[in-house]
Scaffold this motif. Structure first.
Motif, PDB file in Angstrom:
ATOM      1  N   PRO A  87       0.831  -1.210   0.000  1.00 44.67           N
ATOM      2  CA  PRO A  87       0.000   0.000   0.000  1.00 44.67           C
ATOM      3  C   PRO A  87       0.861   1.254   0.000  1.00 44.67           C
ATOM      4  N   ARG A  88       0.265   2.335  -0.430  1.00 43.64           N
ATOM      5  CA  ARG A  88       0.983   3.594  -0.451  1.00 43.64           C
ATOM      6  C   ARG A  88       1.350   4.017   0.964  1.00 43.64           C
ATOM      7  N   PRO A  89       2.605   4.359   1.192  1.00 38.57           N
ATOM      8  CA  PRO A  89       2.988   4.820   2.530  1.00 38.57           C
ATOM      9  C   PRO A  89       2.247   6.098   2.881  1.00 38.57           C
ATOM     10  N   SER A  90       2.044   6.287   4.163  1.00 39.97           N
ATOM     11  CA  SER A  90       1.424   7.527   4.601  1.00 39.97           C
ATOM     12  C   SER A  90       2.262   8.701   4.134  1.00 39.97           C
ATOM     13  N   THR A  91       1.587   9.761   3.706  1.00 40.55           N
ATOM     14  CA  THR A  91       2.353  10.931   3.266  1.00 40.55           C
ATOM     15  C   THR A  91       2.914  11.695   4.449  1.00 40.55           C
ATOM     16  N   ALA A  92       2.362  11.391   5.639  1.00 43.67           N
ATOM     17  CA  ALA A  92       2.894  12.056   6.838  1.00 43.67           C
ATOM     18  C   ALA A  92       4.114  11.283   7.313  1.00 43.67           C
ATOM     19  N   VAL A  93       5.127  11.215   6.444  1.00 45.05           N
ATOM     20  CA  VAL A  93       6.332  10.463   6.780  1.00 45.05           C
ATOM     21  C   VAL A  93       7.120  11.230   7.825  1.00 45.05           C
ATOM     22  N   PRO A  94       7.955  10.533   8.561  1.00 42.59           N
ATOM     23  CA  PRO A  94       8.797  11.222   9.542  1.00 42.59           C
ATOM     24  C   PRO A  94       9.612  12.323   8.867  1.00 42.59           C
ATOM     25  N   ALA A  95       9.862  13.370   9.621  1.00 38.70           N
ATOM     26  CA  ALA A  95      10.529  14.540   9.049  1.00 38.70           C
ATOM     27  C   ALA A  95      11.839  14.181   8.360  1.00 38.70           C
ATOM     28  N   ALA A  96      12.577  13.260   8.963  1.00 38.91           N
ATOM     29  CA  ALA A  96      13.873  12.904   8.401  1.00 38.91           C
ATOM     30  C   ALA A  96      13.718  12.319   7.003  1.00 38.91           C
ATOM     31  N   ALA A  97      12.746  11.434   6.845  1.00 38.98           N
ATOM     32  CA  ALA A  97      12.554  10.812   5.549  1.00 38.98           C
ATOM     33  C   ALA A  97      11.998  11.805   4.545  1.00 38.98           C
ATOM     34  N   GLU A  98      11.128  12.693   5.009  1.00 45.44           N
ATOM     35  CA  GLU A  98      10.506  13.643   4.097  1.00 45.44           C
ATOM     36  C   GLU A  98      11.542  14.594   3.519  1.00 45.44           C
ATOM     37  N   ALA A  99      12.429  15.046   4.411  1.00 43.05           N
ATOM     38  CA  ALA A  99      13.439  15.987   3.950  1.00 43.05           C
ATOM     39  C   ALA A  99      14.580  15.269   3.246  1.00 43.05           C
ATOM     40  N   GLY A 100      14.559  13.966   3.331  1.00 46.48           N
ATOM     41  CA  GLY A 100      15.696  13.199   2.841  1.00 46.48           C
ATOM     42  C   GLY A 100      15.827  13.194   1.338  1.00 46.48           C
ATOM     43  N   THR A 101      16.969  12.808   0.895  1.00 41.72           N
ATOM     44  CA  THR A 101      17.195  12.672  -0.531  1.00 41.72           C
ATOM     45  C   THR A 101      16.925  11.227  -0.913  1.00 41.72           C
ATOM     46  N   SER A 119       2.728   2.556   6.436  1.00 42.57           N
ATOM     47  CA  SER A 119       1.925   2.319   7.622  1.00 42.57           C
ATOM     48  C   SER A 119       0.564   1.802   7.222  1.00 42.57           C
ATOM     49  N   ALA A 120      -0.051   1.125   8.152  1.00 41.18           N
ATOM     50  CA  ALA A 120      -1.354   0.547   7.877  1.00 41.18           C
ATOM     51  C   ALA A 120      -2.431   1.613   7.806  1.00 41.18           C
ATOM     52  N   THR A 121      -2.071   2.815   8.218  1.00 43.39           N
ATOM     53  CA  THR A 121      -3.083   3.862   8.253  1.00 43.39           C
ATOM     54  C   THR A 121      -2.991   4.768   7.026  1.00 43.39           C
ATOM     55  N   SER A 122      -2.440   4.240   5.965  1.00 42.96           N
ATOM     56  CA  SER A 122      -2.299   5.079   4.783  1.00 42.96           C
ATOM     57  C   SER A 122      -3.668   5.444   4.245  1.00 42.96           C
ATOM     58  N   THR A 123      -3.684   6.533   3.531  1.00 40.69           N
ATOM     59  CA  THR A 123      -4.915   6.913   2.839  1.00 40.69           C
ATOM     60  C   THR A 123      -5.177   5.863   1.779  1.00 40.69           C
ATOM     61  N   SER A 124      -6.257   5.904   1.136  1.00 44.90           N
ATOM     62  CA  SER A 124      -6.599   4.821   0.224  1.00 44.90           C
ATOM     63  C   SER A 124      -6.572   5.247  -1.235  1.00 44.90           C
ATOM     64  N   PRO A 125      -5.380   5.572  -1.744  1.00 47.55           N
ATOM     65  CA  PRO A 125      -5.291   5.968  -3.144  1.00 47.55           C
ATOM     66  C   PRO A 125      -5.333   4.764  -4.076  1.00 47.55           C
ATOM     67  N   GLY A 126      -5.444   3.571  -3.511  1.00 41.33           N
ATOM     68  CA  GLY A 126      -5.488   2.376  -4.345  1.00 41.33           C
ATOM     69  C   GLY A 126      -6.765   2.308  -5.156  1.00 41.33           C
ATOM     70  N   THR A 127      -7.710   3.125  -4.822  1.00 40.66           N
ATOM     71  CA  THR A 127      -8.923   3.150  -5.623  1.00 40.66           C
ATOM     72  C   THR A 127      -8.933   4.425  -6.436  1.00 40.66           C
TER      73      THR A 127
END
Lengths: 140, 406
Positions: A87-101, A119-127
Motif C-alpha cells: 500500500p501507499r505509505p502515509s504521506t505524513a512520513v517522519p521529518a527525516a525521511a521527508e526531507a531526505g534525498t 503504515s497501515a493507516t495510509s490513505t486509500s489511493p489504491g482506488t
C-alpha cells in the motif's frame, strides 16, 4: 537528473529507469460490466497530482524490476520507495525521511524491509475516483 | 533572415484594474490562449464585461517558454482544419491587432531519418495537400539547398533521408503576440488581472457561479479554463477530472550569432528543433521529461540528448555557447491532441491538452473556445476535440505530427 534508489540495486541515475506513471491503478475487476465512461476512466484518466504523487518506475537497465515511489511533482524530491503490491505509505512520513534525498530512501529499502513511512493507516489511493476497484495486491 | 527592428513600445499596453465583484465571463489563465479567447469573446461575441485572471504575470508561463514555431502540417482532417485555420489567422493578425509581432514565414522542415519516417512523411505531405495545407517532400539535396548548415552526409548515426517542408510555416515573437492580444483586449474593455490566483470555484448545484481568488470572490456566469499545465489542478477544484498529464518540457538558447539558419528544422527521430531568433539566438527545443512534473524545470540528460542531436545535424553549432535553459509545464493527452469544449460542470469550459505545441494553435484556440463559451456549443473546428472523444473512442492520434514525442 533524478537519483533514484532502486530497491534491488541502490542509487542509480534516472537514465537507467523507465517511468510508469500513476501507481495503484488496478485492472477493472469485472471488465465486462464497465460502460464507456468507466472504460475511458481506466484507459485515459490518471491523476495529475501537483504535490506528492505515487508512481511506478522500472529499473530497465538494471534489475528490470518494477517498484513504486512517492515523489513530489513540484520539488521532485523522492519521499519513499516501496514494493509493487504494497500500500501507499502515509504521506505524513517522519521529518527525516521527508526531507531526505533519494539515498535516504535507498538505505531503508535495500535491506528488503518496508519503506519508510509505510503504515497501515495510509490513505486509500489504491482506488481511483471512477470507483473501479480491485483487491489490494491485484495487478498494479 | 529578417533584419527589421522590433517596434518601439509605449510605457503601458494595458491597465491593471482591481477585480470587479462580477463579470459575464472569467477566463482563468493570462497566457496566449487566455488572452486570445478574451479577445475573440469581445470582438466576435460582444462580451466585454469579462476578466482574464492570471496567477503570475501576463504571459509568463508557457507563452514565455515556447520555441515560437508555427505550422499546420498535421495528419488528420480535424487537426489540419484547426491548425490551418490558426495559420490563416496568424497571417492576418498583425494587421488586425495593429501590432507587428514579426511573424516570419520562413518555412518549417520536418526531417526524416529512417525508412519509416520517409513513408510517414510522404503520407503526411499527401494528406496535407488534400486538406489545402501547403506541403512538399524534399530530397536530401533539396534539404541542403534550403538549409546549407545541415549535415546531410551519410556518415552520421541517423542520416537525413529527406524532409517535409511547409513554406508558409515559421516563427513569431511570442511575447509580442501576447502583448498584442493584451493591448486589444484592454482597448475592448476586458479586465486583465495579474497576480490573481484562483483558489476555488463556487457552484450552485452543478453550475459554476463564481470564482474564489486570492484577491476576493468574483461572481461570474461562465468560466473558461486556459491554464495549460495546471488545468488538472483547476479541474480538481471544480470537481471533475481531465485526461491529461503534466510534464516538464525544456528549451534553450545560444548566445547571439550572425544569421546562419534561414528556416526552422525539426527532427522527431533524433529529437531537436531549431530556429534562429530575429536577434540571433539559436532557439532549440528538447523533449519532455518522462515523469510528471510541475516544477518548470527538467532533467539535464534531456538537454544533453538534445544537444547531441543538434551538433550532429548542425556541426557548426559545436562551439556555440548555451546562454540559458528553461522548462515549462506541458499538458499532454494520450492522443497528442487538444481538448476544447464543455466540461461536466455547467457553464464551465476547458481549453487544454495542447501539450507541446500550443503556441501555434493560439489564434484558433482563442477563436473556437470563445465561440464555445459564448454560445455554449462547439465551433465546427473544435467539435472533434471535445472531452467526450475519450469515451466514444474517436481519438485524433497526432503523435506523428506533434513533433515532441510523449
Amino acid at each position: 537528473m533524478l537519483l533514484i534508489s532502486c530497491p534491488n540495486c541502490g542509487s542509480r541515475d534516472e537514465t537507467e529507469f523507465h517511468y510508469g506513471g500513476q501507481a495503484h491503478v488496478s485492472y477493472p475487476e469485472n471488465p465486462n460490466e464497465l460502460n464507456d465512461r468507466e472504460w475511458a476512466e481506466y484507459l485515459f484518466y490518471r491523476d495529475n497530482t501537483k504535490g506528492t504523487f505515487a508512481e511506478r518506475w522500472l529499473h530497465s537497465t538494471g534489475c528490470r524490476q518494477w517498484f513504486n515511489m512517492l515523489r513530489d511533482t513540484v520539488t521532485y524530491d523522492i519521499q519513499a520507495v516501496y514494493p509493487m503490491g504494497a500500500p501507499r505509505p502515509s504521506t505524513a512520513v517522519p521529518a527525516a525521511a521527508e526531507a531526505g534525498t533519494a539515498s535516504v530512501a535507498a538505505d531503508s529499502t535495500t535491506t528488503g524491509t518496508t519503506a519508510p513511512g509505510t503504515s497501515a493507516t495510509s490513505t486509500s489511493p489504491g482506488t481511483t475516483k471512477s470507483g473501479i476497484t480491485a483487491p489490494e495486491g491485484a495487478t498494479k | 533572415m529578417s533584419t527589421h527592428q522590433l517596434p518601439e513600445h509605449p510605457d503601458f499596453l494595458w491597465h491593471n484594474p482591481e477585480p470587479k465583484s462580477s463579470y459575464d465571463a472569467v477566463i482563468v489563465g493570462g497566457g496566449g490562449h487566455g488572452l486570445a479567447t478574451a479577445y475573440f469573446l469581445a470582438k466576435n461575441h460582444g462580451m466585454t464585461n469579462i476578466a482574464v485572471l492570471e496567477k503570475g504575470w501576463l504571459a509568463g508561463g508557457n507563452m514565455a517558454r515556447n520555441t515560437t514555431i508555427i505550422r499546420s502540417n498535421y495528419l488528420w482532417d480535424e487537426s489540419a482544419a484547426i491548425y490551418e485555420h490558426a495559420l490563416k489567422l496568424w497571417e492576418i493578425l498583425p494587421e488586425e491587432l495593429e501590432y507587428d509581432f514579426l511573424f516570419s514565414q520562413r518555412g518549417v522542415m520536418n526531417l526524416a531519418h529512417t525508412l519509416g519516417d520517409v513513408r510517414e512523411s510522404i503520407r503526411r505531405v499527401g494528406a496535407n495537400k488534400l486538406n489545402g495545407v501547403d506541403a512538399e517532400w524534399l530530397e536530401p539535396d533539396q534539404v541542403k539547398e534550403l538549409c546549407p548548415i545541415l549535415n546531410i552526409s551519410d556518415n552520421i548515426r541517423y542520416p537525413v533521408m529527406g524532409a517535409t517542408y511547409q513554406p508558409r510555416a515559421g516563427i513569431a515573437k511570442h511575447d509580442h503576440v501576447a502583448w498584442a492580444f493584451a493591448r486589444k483586449c484592454d482597448e475592448l474593455g476586458v479586465d486583465i488581472i495579474q497576480n490573481c490566483e484562483v483558489t476555488g470555484f463556487i457552484k450552485d448545484g452543478n453550475r459554476v457561479v463564481g470564482v474564489k481568488t486570492n484577491r476576493g470572490t468574483i461572481n461570474t456566469e461562465k468560466v473558461g479554463l486556459c491554464a495549460a499545465g495546471h488545468s488538472s489542478v483547476l479541474a480538481e477544484m471544480a470537481g471533475f477530472r481531465l485526461p491529461i498529464q503534466s510534464h516538464p518540457l525544456q528549451a534553450l538558447v545560444s548566445e547571439l550569432h550572425e544569421p546562419v539558419h534561414p528556416t526552422v528544422v525539426m527532427s522527431n527521430h533524433v529529437h531537436v528543433y531549431v530556429s534562429q531568433a530575429h536577434k540571433g539566438e539559436l532557439v532549440m527545443g528538447a523533449g519532455v521529461d518522462s515523469y510528471n512534473g510541475y516544477g518548470q524545470r527538467g532533467s539535464f540528460h534531456v538537454i544533453e540528448h538534445q544537444m547531441a542531436a543538434a551538433v550532429e545535424l548542425f556541426p557548426i553549432f559545436a562551439r556555440a555557447h548555451v546562454l540559458r535553459t528553461w522548462g515549462g509545464i506541458v499538458d499532454t493527452t494520450l492522443d497528442a491532441s487538444p481538448i476544447v469544449g464543455t466540461t461536466p460542470v455547467e457553464n464551465m469550459f476547458v481549453n487544454c491538452g495542447w501539450g507541446t505545441g500550443g503556441f501555434k494553435g493560439t489564434p484558433a484556440a482563442g477563436l473556437t473556445f470563445a465561440h464555445t463559451i459564448a454560445t455554449g456549443a462547439p465551433h465546427k473546428l473544435n467539435r472533434p476535440f471535445a472531452l467526450e472523444r475519450f469515451e466514444t473512442g474517436a481519438l485524433i492520434d497526432e503523435h506523428g505530427a506533434a513533433a515532441v514525442a510523449h
